[in-house]
Design an enzyme around this catalytic site. Sequence first.
Site, PDB file in Angstrom:
ATOM      1  N   HIS A  56       0.795  -1.239   0.000  1.00 28.59           N
ATOM      2  CA  HIS A  56       0.000   0.000   0.000  1.00 28.59           C
ATOM      3  C   HIS A  56       0.819   1.276   0.000  1.00 28.59           C
ATOM      4  CE1 HIS A  56       0.849   0.041   4.344  1.00 28.59           C
ATOM      5  NE2 HIS A  56       0.539   1.315   4.304  1.00 28.59           N
TER       6      HIS A  56
HETATM    7  C1  UD1 Z   1      -2.171   6.038   4.997  1.00 24.69           C
HETATM    8  C2  UD1 Z   1      -0.947   6.572   5.707  1.00 24.69           C
HETATM    9  C3  UD1 Z   1       0.095   5.472   5.818  1.00 24.69           C
HETATM   10  C4  UD1 Z   1      -0.490   4.237   6.453  1.00 24.69           C
HETATM   11  C5  UD1 Z   1      -1.767   3.811   5.728  1.00 24.69           C
HETATM   12  C6  UD1 Z   1      -2.430   2.682   6.462  1.00 24.69           C
HETATM   13  C7  UD1 Z   1      -0.372   8.948   5.402  1.00 24.69           C
HETATM   14  C8  UD1 Z   1       0.498   9.899   4.692  1.00 24.69           C
HETATM   15  N1  UD1 Z   1      -0.336   7.669   4.979  1.00 24.69           N
HETATM   16  O1  UD1 Z   1      -1.785   5.677   3.682  1.00 24.69           O
HETATM   17  O2  UD1 Z   1       1.165   5.918   6.624  1.00 24.69           O
HETATM   18  O3  UD1 Z   1       0.451   3.197   6.370  1.00 24.69           O
HETATM   19  O4  UD1 Z   1      -2.678   4.909   5.683  1.00 24.69           O
HETATM   20  O5  UD1 Z   1      -3.278   1.955   5.651  1.00 24.69           O
HETATM   21  O6  UD1 Z   1      -1.076   9.318   6.301  1.00 24.69           O
HETATM   22  N2  UD1 Z   1      -8.474   5.423  -0.363  1.00 24.69           N
HETATM   23  C9  UD1 Z   1      -9.667   4.763  -0.593  1.00 24.69           C
HETATM   24  N3  UD1 Z   1     -10.494   4.566   0.478  1.00 24.69           N
HETATM   25  C10 UD1 Z   1     -10.221   5.002   1.723  1.00 24.69           C
HETATM   26  C11 UD1 Z   1      -9.029   5.691   1.932  1.00 24.69           C
HETATM   27  C12 UD1 Z   1      -8.162   5.883   0.878  1.00 24.69           C
HETATM   28  O7  UD1 Z   1      -9.958   4.346  -1.696  1.00 24.69           O
HETATM   29  O8  UD1 Z   1     -11.040   4.766   2.640  1.00 24.69           O
HETATM   30  C13 UD1 Z   1      -7.553   5.612  -1.513  1.00 24.69           C
HETATM   31  C14 UD1 Z   1      -7.724   6.993  -2.156  1.00 24.69           C
HETATM   32  O9  UD1 Z   1      -7.515   6.836  -3.523  1.00 24.69           O
HETATM   33  C15 UD1 Z   1      -6.565   7.765  -1.558  1.00 24.69           C
HETATM   34  C16 UD1 Z   1      -5.504   6.695  -1.392  1.00 24.69           C
HETATM   35  O10 UD1 Z   1      -6.216   5.516  -1.049  1.00 24.69           O
HETATM   36  O11 UD1 Z   1      -6.133   8.819  -2.369  1.00 24.69           O
HETATM   37  C17 UD1 Z   1      -4.490   7.008  -0.314  1.00 24.69           C
HETATM   38  O12 UD1 Z   1      -5.134   7.234   0.933  1.00 24.69           O
HETATM   39  P1  UD1 Z   1      -4.373   8.046   2.101  1.00 24.69           P
HETATM   40  O13 UD1 Z   1      -5.174   8.032   3.336  1.00 24.69           O
HETATM   41  O14 UD1 Z   1      -3.918   9.361   1.605  1.00 24.69           O
HETATM   42  O15 UD1 Z   1      -3.054   7.208   2.313  1.00 24.69           O
HETATM   43  P2  UD1 Z   1      -2.838   5.648   2.511  1.00 24.69           P
HETATM   44  O16 UD1 Z   1      -2.093   5.153   1.328  1.00 24.69           O
HETATM   45  O17 UD1 Z   1      -4.086   4.986   2.891  1.00 24.69           O
HETATM   46  N1  UDP Z   2      -4.719  -5.052   8.207  1.00 23.08           N
HETATM   47  C1  UDP Z   2      -6.028  -5.541   8.156  1.00 23.08           C
HETATM   48  N2  UDP Z   2      -6.544  -5.884   6.939  1.00 23.08           N
HETATM   49  C2  UDP Z   2      -5.839  -5.800   5.792  1.00 23.08           C
HETATM   50  C3  UDP Z   2      -4.504  -5.310   5.854  1.00 23.08           C
HETATM   51  C4  UDP Z   2      -3.987  -4.933   7.073  1.00 23.08           C
HETATM   52  O1  UDP Z   2      -6.688  -5.640   9.186  1.00 23.08           O
HETATM   53  O2  UDP Z   2      -6.375  -6.145   4.726  1.00 23.08           O
HETATM   54  C5  UDP Z   2      -4.162  -4.677   9.503  1.00 23.08           C
HETATM   55  C6  UDP Z   2      -2.879  -5.380   9.856  1.00 23.08           C
HETATM   56  O3  UDP Z   2      -3.154  -6.617  10.474  1.00 23.08           O
HETATM   57  C7  UDP Z   2      -2.186  -4.394  10.768  1.00 23.08           C
HETATM   58  C8  UDP Z   2      -2.621  -3.056  10.223  1.00 23.08           C
HETATM   59  O4  UDP Z   2      -3.798  -3.303   9.447  1.00 23.08           O
HETATM   60  O5  UDP Z   2      -2.659  -4.528  12.088  1.00 23.08           O
HETATM   61  C9  UDP Z   2      -1.554  -2.496   9.349  1.00 23.08           C
HETATM   62  O6  UDP Z   2      -2.056  -1.437   8.615  1.00 23.08           O
HETATM   63  P1  UDP Z   2      -1.441  -0.966   7.231  1.00 23.08           P
HETATM   64  O7  UDP Z   2      -0.659  -2.038   6.608  1.00 23.08           O
HETATM   65  O8  UDP Z   2      -2.555  -0.385   6.466  1.00 23.08           O
HETATM   66  O9  UDP Z   2      -0.537   0.273   7.669  1.00 23.08           O
HETATM   67  P2  UDP Z   2       0.895   0.453   8.343  1.00 23.08           P
HETATM   68  O10 UDP Z   2       1.007  -0.435   9.518  1.00 23.08           O
HETATM   69  O11 UDP Z   2       1.918   0.209   7.301  1.00 23.08           O
HETATM   70  O12 UDP Z   2       0.896   1.914   8.707  1.00 23.08           O
END
Ligand code: UD1
Ligand code: UDP
Length: 387
Positions: free
Chosen positions: A222
């Site tokens: 991701h």
């Molecule tokens: C965010 C965090 C990252 C974390 C991750 C956990 C920041 C900068 N990044 O990344 O550190 O590891 O969450 O999962 O805060 N989107 C959807 N549905 C949603 C949310 C997002 O489709 O409910 C899509 C949108 O296209 C959006 C993209 O995901 O533009 C990125 O979402 P964003 O919250 O900006 O960052 P993550 O990649 O989710």
């Molecule tokens: N996780 C989940 N479902 C998924 C992927 C991740 O419940 O499909 C959980 C995972 O077990 C962990 C947390 O989400 O507890 C990690 O989140 P993510 O990988 O989105 O973000 P990061 O830890 O890199 O910030």
Amino acid sequence: MSKIKLLNIVGARPQIIKASAISRAIRTTFRQHFNEIIVHTGQHYDKELSGVFFAELDIHRPDYNLGVGSAHHGRQTAMMIIGIEEVLLKEKPDCVVLYGDTNSTLAGAVAASKLHFPVIHIEAGMRSFNKTMPEELNRIMSDHASTLLFAPTNAAFKNLRNEGFKPENSPPYTIDNPKIYLTGDIMYDNTLFFSELAEKKKPGFLEDLALQPGNFVLVTIHRDINTDDHLRLQNIIHTLIRLASDNEITMVMPFHPRTTGTLKSKLGDLNKELHNNKNVIIIPPVSYLEMILLEKHCRMIITDSGGVQKESHFFGKPCIVLRKETEWVELVNNGTTRLADADPDHISANFLKFMEIHKNLKFPKFYGDGKAANFILNEIRLMFEKE
Ligand code: UD1
Ligand code: UDP
């Protein structure tokens, strides 16, 4: 003494999971000490990235949902700051608790510290030493706006010391006289708590996906570096498809919408190939209990996630990280996590090595005793008692 009003700020999937450890410890042990408020920034809004966790992990619905949604970093963070500030002015909490390193963390740190509410940062001190990562900037800025900093690992604690935080500071703690603690990891608390429960609550989950315990690889992707650069994502996916076919092992990929989005918009042919490949199972993001089952019963994990890296360790699984560096350095030093970046040769070599030696690896306890949330809440309580 009246109850301490503790305001949690969450926004992204892992923060909701982290906050559940604090919520649970308040319910079970500290009910008479804390009133808890949950503010959801709305950074994650899809049911699979947000709602599912509130329902499954038994956290009460957010008291406020700011509904900020997706946007560029500046706009998203700014909208969060505006919304959080309004809530803080209304609620006047005793302290604001932040988790991890997302834009929601940073927004909470800015809004709360400027209004002089004590900021408590859980998962403080993590560093990748790569400031091109948005999370690295969020971590550094949030730590330096905090009053109590809870570091989950020795490495994180050391990072804070190296940045000038002094373990010997004595109360009263303030943003100018902050206190740092080594606590262990609340995600480990969660793993211990939910591991058995997942088996009970999700019977048949693996069977429904036709997965055989011990005979599949779990893949999550991701991070922006891997999803925004579609050629990099293509490299990774091509390598994984080849490894799955050559080794006749199933790869299950619960993909974040960001990854699915890039596959659909930029890599249409590869996306079709993935969906048609008999060794690959592409699914939407799964719930936390489902994720635990995948982690617990897989052979190996390939990921760019911070949380999933640690969970691989909690469940005794080798892990290949699709990044150049990690904040969880003890895992790499232990040899059970290997950094492969997006390099096909490195991914392949590490995969083959782990297929061979996965039964002979050792997973020492790096992340505390599973009671980090209790430790944290007790220290917060003491801070207010000493005042
Ligand atoms: C965010 C965090 C990252 C974390 C991750 C956990 C920041 C900068 N990044 O990344 O550190 O590891 O969450 O999962 O805060 N989107 C959807 N549905 C949603 C949310 C997002 O489709 O409910 C899509 C949108 O296209 C959006 C993209 O995901 O533009 C990125 O979402 P964003 O919250 O900006 O960052 P993550 O990649 O989710
Ligand atoms: N996780 C989940 N479902 C998924 C992927 C991740 O419940 O499909 C959980 C995972 O077990 C962990 C947390 O989400 O507890 C990690 O989140 P993510 O990988 O989105 O973000 P990061 O830890 O890199 O910030």
